[in-house]
Design an enzyme around this catalytic site. Structure first.
Site, PDB file in Angstrom:
ATOM      1  N   HIS A  66      -4.097 -43.533   6.318  1.00 35.53           N
ATOM      2  CA  HIS A  66      -4.327 -44.483   7.410  1.00 35.53           C
ATOM      3  C   HIS A  66      -3.451 -45.727   7.195  1.00 35.53           C
ATOM      4  CE1 HIS A  66      -6.407 -47.089  10.183  1.00 35.53           C
ATOM      5  NE2 HIS A  66      -7.445 -46.281  10.352  1.00 35.53           N
ATOM      6  N   GLU A 115      -0.471 -43.303  11.545  1.00 37.72           N
ATOM      7  CA  GLU A 115      -1.210 -42.580  10.526  1.00 37.72           C
ATOM      8  C   GLU A 115      -0.865 -41.094  10.504  1.00 37.72           C
ATOM      9  OE1 GLU A 115      -5.373 -43.483  11.283  1.00 37.72           O
ATOM     10  OE2 GLU A 115      -4.718 -45.255  12.397  1.00 37.72           O
TER      11      GLU A 115
END
Length: 288
Positions: A156, A257
């Site tokens: 992330h 991400e």
């Protein structure tokens, strides 16, 4: 970061061009600067006492992403991002490496939702590519149980920008995506630009380039082992609801991400190992 004295002990590594900072809490890389300029972003309000996930850097999401396939699992993004990972021996260009297995999180909130036993190894490396120092993140996941299962995973990544309203994400043109803000399925027309809350799951894995408003390439991301790319920014209205994010900090980052979720989740066969990775190549340092 928060002015409160942190209780977490940072790992710091400096090379000729790069500075890296990470914590065992979540095996969390929180900083990558190149020539003194931020590439990986972390909030000034990030909680660094081990009581919560760290806002920014590169959180590791496993074995589910966000609220999971049915959006009903807690904690958000799984149980490993707030676990204390064990440092382990590095290999080659790796700066740090950590390990974690399902027995380490068996008492953690949400552990009842684990799809099966696992062992994870995560490494942060600095590798040379055509004279450029690149950051490589590798998450290796092993199913240590007797049965196959599926799991979601993500790196992330929060990327530093001067102003998120002035950046473009290239490489997703023509890709289908789920807009989680509207609930609609769309097809990307041209570069990705952001004019409001953005939360999109693209059915493409890159490579992806972050560019400024003039089209100058800042950073290339090359994901591996995952089929999707998520682009996220909370924008002003959502940012004020996040206690660990300054009211104006939403302008300073965009998340791009590397993700395997939903129907594109990982299949972990009994005894097998799979890897999710992301290589980041600085093309023009984005922000001080």
């Amino acid at each position: 970061m928060s002015e409160t004295a942190p209780t977490l002990v940072p790992h710091v590594h400096e090379s000729d061009r790069s500075r890296l900072v990470a914590y065992d809490h979540g095996a969390h890389l929180v900083e990558w600067t190149v020539d003194g300029r931020r590439v990986v972003w972390v909030s000034d309000e990030a909680v660094l006492d081990g009581s919560a996930p760290i806002r920014g850097g590169v959180p590791i999401c496993f074995p589910w992403f966000a609220g999971g396939p049915q959006d009903d699992l807690t904690p958000s993004h799984g149980v490993v991002r707030t676990a204390t990972w064990r440092p382990t021996e590095t290999d080659g260009a790796e700066v740090w490496a950590w390990e974690l297995d399902s027995s380490d999180v068996i008492e953690a909130p949400g552990a009842e939702h684990l799809p099966g036993p696992f062992r994870a190894r995560y490494a942060v490396a600095l590798e040379q590519e055509d004279g450029t120092e690149t950051l490589v993140l590798r998450l290796r996941l092993t199913n240590t149980g007797p049965d196959d299962y599926r799991a979601e995973a993500a790196l992330h990544t929060y990327l530093a920008v001067d102003d998120v309203r002035q950046v473009r994400v290239l490489g997703l043109e023509g890709a289908g995506y789920l807009d989680k803000v509207t609930g609609e399925h769309e097809v990307q027309d041209g570069p990705v630009t952001m004019e409001g809350e953005t939360d999109r799951v693209y059915e493409r894995s890159g490579p992806v380039t972050l560019a400024d408003a003039d089209g100058r390439a800042l950073l290339e991301l090359r994901p591996g082992g995952a089929a999707q790319t998520v682009v996220w920014n909370p924008w002003a209205d959502q940012a004020v609801r996040l206690a660990d994010l300054g009211d104006e900090e939403w302008t300073r980052f965009v998340c791009v991400e590397t993700v395997a979720r939903g129907e594109r989740a990982l299949t972990l066969r009994a005894g097998d190992t799979t890897e999710v990775s992301c290589r980041m190549v600085p093309l023009l340092s984005p922000t001080a």
